[in-house]
Design a protein around this motif. Structure first.
Motif, PDB file in Angstrom:
ATOM      1  N   ASP A  65       0.841  -1.186   0.000  1.00 23.06           N
ATOM      2  CA  ASP A  65       0.000   0.000   0.000  1.00 23.06           C
ATOM      3  C   ASP A  65       0.882   1.245   0.000  1.00 23.06           C
ATOM      4  OD1 ASP A  65      -1.553   2.222   1.777  1.00 23.06           O
ATOM      5  OD2 ASP A  65      -2.953   1.013   0.583  1.00 23.06           O
ATOM      6  N   LEU A  66       0.566   2.171  -0.898  1.00 17.58           N
ATOM      7  CA  LEU A  66       1.376   3.380  -1.030  1.00 17.58           C
ATOM      8  C   LEU A  66       1.387   4.201   0.266  1.00 17.58           C
ATOM      9  CD1 LEU A  66       2.993   5.414  -2.723  1.00 17.58           C
ATOM     10  CD2 LEU A  66       0.819   6.345  -3.550  1.00 17.58           C
ATOM     11  N   THR A  88       0.541   3.124   3.589  1.00 17.95           N
ATOM     12  CA  THR A  88       1.033   2.469   4.814  1.00 17.95           C
ATOM     13  C   THR A  88       2.446   1.913   4.684  1.00 17.95           C
ATOM     14  OG1 THR A  88       0.021   0.362   4.131  1.00 17.95           O
ATOM     15  CG2 THR A  88      -1.327   1.858   5.479  1.00 17.95           C
ATOM     16  N   ASP A  89       2.879   1.625   3.446  1.00 26.23           N
ATOM     17  CA  ASP A  89       4.227   1.064   3.269  1.00 26.23           C
ATOM     18  C   ASP A  89       4.833   1.608   1.975  1.00 26.23           C
ATOM     19  OD1 ASP A  89       6.522  -0.385   3.433  1.00 26.23           O
ATOM     20  OD2 ASP A  89       5.564  -2.324   3.773  1.00 26.23           O
ATOM     21  N   GLY A  90       5.126   2.893   1.995  1.00 27.45           N
ATOM     22  CA  GLY A  90       5.583   3.587   0.798  1.00 27.45           C
ATOM     23  C   GLY A  90       6.879   3.055   0.231  1.00 27.45           C
ATOM     24  N   GLN A  91       7.828   2.659   1.074  1.00 25.52           N
ATOM     25  CA  GLN A  91       9.118   2.169   0.596  1.00 25.52           C
ATOM     26  C   GLN A  91       8.972   0.854  -0.163  1.00 25.52           C
ATOM     27  OE1 GLN A  91      12.117   3.648   0.578  1.00 25.52           O
ATOM     28  NE2 GLN A  91      11.065   5.468   1.396  1.00 25.52           N
ATOM     29  N   LEU A  92       8.183  -0.073   0.402  1.00 26.08           N
ATOM     30  CA  LEU A  92       7.963  -1.359  -0.276  1.00 26.08           C
ATOM     31  C   LEU A  92       7.193  -1.154  -1.577  1.00 26.08           C
ATOM     32  CD1 LEU A  92       8.174  -4.402  -0.391  1.00 26.08           C
ATOM     33  CD2 LEU A  92       6.103  -4.551   1.030  1.00 26.08           C
ATOM     34  N   TYR A  93       6.209  -0.257  -1.529  1.00 25.91           N
ATOM     35  CA  TYR A  93       5.439   0.046  -2.747  1.00 25.91           C
ATOM     36  C   TYR A  93       6.378   0.547  -3.848  1.00 25.91           C
ATOM     37  CZ  TYR A  93       2.210   2.360  -5.940  1.00 25.91           C
ATOM     38  OH  TYR A  93       1.538   2.748  -7.069  1.00 25.91           O
ATOM     39  N   LYS A  94       7.293   1.452  -3.479  1.00 28.59           N
ATOM     40  CA  LYS A  94       8.219   2.016  -4.472  1.00 28.59           C
ATOM     41  C   LYS A  94       9.099   0.930  -5.078  1.00 28.59           C
ATOM     42  CE  LYS A  94      11.878   5.469  -4.990  1.00 28.59           C
ATOM     43  NZ  LYS A  94      12.694   6.512  -4.301  1.00 28.59           N
ATOM     44  N   ARG A  95       9.630   0.012  -4.235  1.00 25.11           N
ATOM     45  CA  ARG A  95      10.485  -1.064  -4.749  1.00 25.11           C
ATOM     46  C   ARG A  95       9.713  -1.977  -5.686  1.00 25.11           C
ATOM     47  NH1 ARG A  95      12.296  -1.215   0.657  1.00 25.11           N
ATOM     48  NH2 ARG A  95      11.106  -3.127   1.052  1.00 25.11           N
ATOM     49  N   GLN A  96       8.479  -2.328  -5.297  1.00 22.50           N
ATOM     50  CA  GLN A  96       7.667  -3.215  -6.137  1.00 22.50           C
ATOM     51  C   GLN A  96       7.285  -2.541  -7.448  1.00 22.50           C
ATOM     52  OE1 GLN A  96       4.385  -4.267  -3.561  1.00 22.50           O
ATOM     53  NE2 GLN A  96       5.459  -6.070  -2.751  1.00 22.50           N
ATOM     54  N   PHE A  97       6.953  -1.265  -7.345  1.00 21.38           N
ATOM     55  CA  PHE A  97       6.557  -0.528  -8.544  1.00 21.38           C
ATOM     56  C   PHE A  97       7.721  -0.411  -9.520  1.00 21.38           C
ATOM     57  CE2 PHE A  97       5.773   3.435 -10.933  1.00 21.38           C
ATOM     58  CZ  PHE A  97       4.537   3.124 -11.491  1.00 21.38           C
ATOM     59  N   LEU A  98       8.913  -0.107  -9.023  1.00 22.41           N
ATOM     60  CA  LEU A  98      10.098   0.010  -9.877  1.00 22.41           C
ATOM     61  C   LEU A  98      10.483  -1.342 -10.462  1.00 22.41           C
ATOM     62  CD1 LEU A  98      12.320   2.506  -7.835  1.00 22.41           C
ATOM     63  CD2 LEU A  98      11.023   2.956  -9.935  1.00 22.41           C
ATOM     64  N   ALA A  99      10.293  -2.420  -9.688  1.00 20.20           N
ATOM     65  CA  ALA A  99      10.582  -3.765 -10.198  1.00 20.20           C
ATOM     66  C   ALA A  99       9.642  -4.102 -11.351  1.00 20.20           C
ATOM     67  CB  ALA A  99      10.443  -4.789  -9.083  1.00 20.20           C
ATOM     68  N   LYS A 100       8.384  -3.698 -11.236  1.00 18.23           N
ATOM     69  CA  LYS A 100       7.422  -3.939 -12.310  1.00 18.23           C
ATOM     70  C   LYS A 100       7.787  -3.138 -13.557  1.00 18.23           C
ATOM     71  CE  LYS A 100       2.480  -3.760 -13.405  1.00 18.23           C
ATOM     72  NZ  LYS A 100       1.115  -3.468 -12.884  1.00 18.23           N
ATOM     73  N   LEU A 101       8.132  -1.860 -13.371  1.00 17.78           N
ATOM     74  CA  LEU A 101       8.530  -1.024 -14.507  1.00 17.78           C
ATOM     75  C   LEU A 101       9.767  -1.592 -15.200  1.00 17.78           C
ATOM     76  CD1 LEU A 101       8.088   2.687 -13.334  1.00 17.78           C
ATOM     77  CD2 LEU A 101       6.640   1.364 -14.877  1.00 17.78           C
ATOM     78  N   SER A 102      10.726  -2.067 -14.412  1.00 22.71           N
ATOM     79  CA  SER A 102      11.958  -2.636 -14.971  1.00 22.71           C
ATOM     80  C   SER A 102      11.648  -3.886 -15.789  1.00 22.71           C
ATOM     81  CB  SER A 102      12.930  -2.965 -13.849  1.00 22.71           C
ATOM     82  OG  SER A 102      14.106  -3.553 -14.360  1.00 22.71           O
ATOM     83  N   ALA A 103      10.731  -4.737 -15.293  1.00 25.52           N
ATOM     84  CA  ALA A 103      10.353  -5.956 -16.011  1.00 25.52           C
ATOM     85  C   ALA A 103       9.665  -5.616 -17.325  1.00 25.52           C
ATOM     86  CB  ALA A 103       9.445  -6.817 -15.140  1.00 25.52           C
ATOM     87  N   ILE A 104       8.810  -4.602 -17.307  1.00 22.77           N
ATOM     88  CA  ILE A 104       8.120  -4.178 -18.534  1.00 22.77           C
ATOM     89  C   ILE A 104       9.123  -3.630 -19.541  1.00 22.77           C
ATOM     90  CG2 ILE A 104       6.525  -2.458 -19.471  1.00 22.77           C
ATOM     91  CD1 ILE A 104       4.843  -2.799 -16.941  1.00 22.77           C
TER      92      ILE A 104
END
Length: 373
Positions: A122-123, A125-141
């Motif tokens: 969740d952006l 409640t857990d902004g740092q984890l959200y950012k890592r997951q979001f960047l990992a998704k962008l990198s995979a795309i």
């Protein structure tokens, strides 16, 4: 008395017509003299409109992004188990603009990476984890796109429309660095645009645009029904469209010849809409497929072979000089031009690009049939 009554009736009717006509005229006359005229020679629009802020009439010339003369040669080859679609693009020496954007769009498939990382955090409640997951998704795309789209030096290519079913697009634009090319200049060419995919070729459209010097001009026009319609009309002339081969027909897995045949048939049903073939020729193909599909179901090699020969011979009769090797790989001197810009076909029965797509797909069916599949 009779003449007087007739005169009154006529006067009444005329008055009614005038009032009715007046009712059709908007209360504001701001747009009464607005106009947009297309100059087909120079590929420009002469615009006239009243600026509502300064209450003055404005005359502008909108230079479309279609002052280019592109020609495209598509070749299809096998590379590492995939089909490599290569595009050699020229810009005519009489062009007035560089080619600065190339888009293959309207592909009836969605290309999506397998095992794409999910964003579960969740952006708030857990902004740092959200950012890592979001960047990992962008990198995979990005990695997925880079594995499919190849670009010449100084150009950037991308796969667009991952989340929109049946709306995938391949887009190329020149780099933004000073030392990188500004596009394909008049008289220039570039051979290294390519796409790697496992799907068989179908006919789709390549949209090519020049460097419009004032693309924002249309946004300055007044708001009115007249200009709403005219902007759509102007935008329809703001590029050049060329039919090309591109990945469009998914091969079933596990492989079933008759199912692939049905997918090929479904694809060519769309050709009359875009001017690639006449409905009469599509009906002719359907009669041939009424024989081919059951033969594929039965794994009847002989009937599959005969159907292939009949259809391909017919195509080669329409396009004199086309042979199997050139249909598959593309003739070295065969370039497609802007035949589709006005919806016209290069051939009254079936255009050359569509013929090549059909030959390629049928040849694939034949080879698999001969292997007992």
């Amino acid at each position: 008395m009779t003449h007087k009554i007739i005169s009154q009736v006529v006067t009444s009717v005329i008055s009614g017509v005038i009032l009715a006509a007046a009712a059709l005229v908007p209360m504001s006359s701001s747009f009464a003299q607005d106009s947009a005229t297309y100059d087909a020679v120079n590929k420009t629009w002469n615009l006239r409109y009243k600026d509502p802020e300064i209450e003055q009439w404005i005359n502008k010339t909108y230079i479309t992004a279609a002052h280019i003369y592109p020609a495209v040669r598509t070749t299809v080859s096998l590379e590492s188990g995939d089909f490599k679609y290569s595009y050699h693009i020229k810009n005519g020496s009489n062009a007035g603009q560089d080619i600065v954007q190339i888009t293959i769009w309207d592909i009836p498939l969605t290309f999506y990476p397998a095992d794409l990382p999910k964003v579960t955090a969740d952006l708030i409640t857990d902004g740092q984890l959200y950012k890592r997951q979001f960047l990992a998704k962008l990198s995979a795309i990005e990695n997925f796109s880079n594995s499919i789209v190849q670009s010449p030096p100084g150009w950037s290519g991308d796969l667009v429309g991952l989340d929109t079913p049946g709306k995938s697009k391949f887009v190329w634009i020149p780099g933004l660095e000073d030392e990188e090319p500004n596009g394909i200049p008049p008289g220039g060419e570039e051979k290294r645009f390519a796409v790697l995919r496992p799907e068989l070729p179908g006919v789709v459209r390549m949209r090519i645009e020049g460097n419009n010097p004032e693309p924002w001009m249309l946004g300055l026009l007044p708001e009115s029904p007249f200009w709403d319609l005219k902007v759509k009309e102007i935008m329809a002339t703001d590029h050049v469209v060329i039919p090309v081969l591109a990945p469009a027909i998914a091969i079933p897995s596990p492989y079933v010849g008759a199912e692939l045949g049905r997918r090929i048939q479904a694809h060519y049903q769309t050709w009359p809409k875009y001017g690639h073939a006449t409905q009469a020729f599509v009906d002719e193909l359907n009669r041939e497929f009424a024989v081919l599909l059951p033969a594929l179901d039965r794994k009847d090699k002989r009937q599959v072979r005969h159907a292939f020969i009949r259809i391909v011979t017919r195509l080669f009769m329409i396009h004199r000089g086309m042979v199997l090797a050139h249909a598959l790989d593309g003739h070295p001197r065969s370039f497609e031009t802007a035949l589709m810009q006005s919806g016209a076909s290069s051939n009254p029965i079936i255009d050359r690009t569509a013929a090549r797509a059909l030959v390629y797909s049928l040849y694939y069916l034949l080879v698999q049939s001969e292997r007992g599949k």
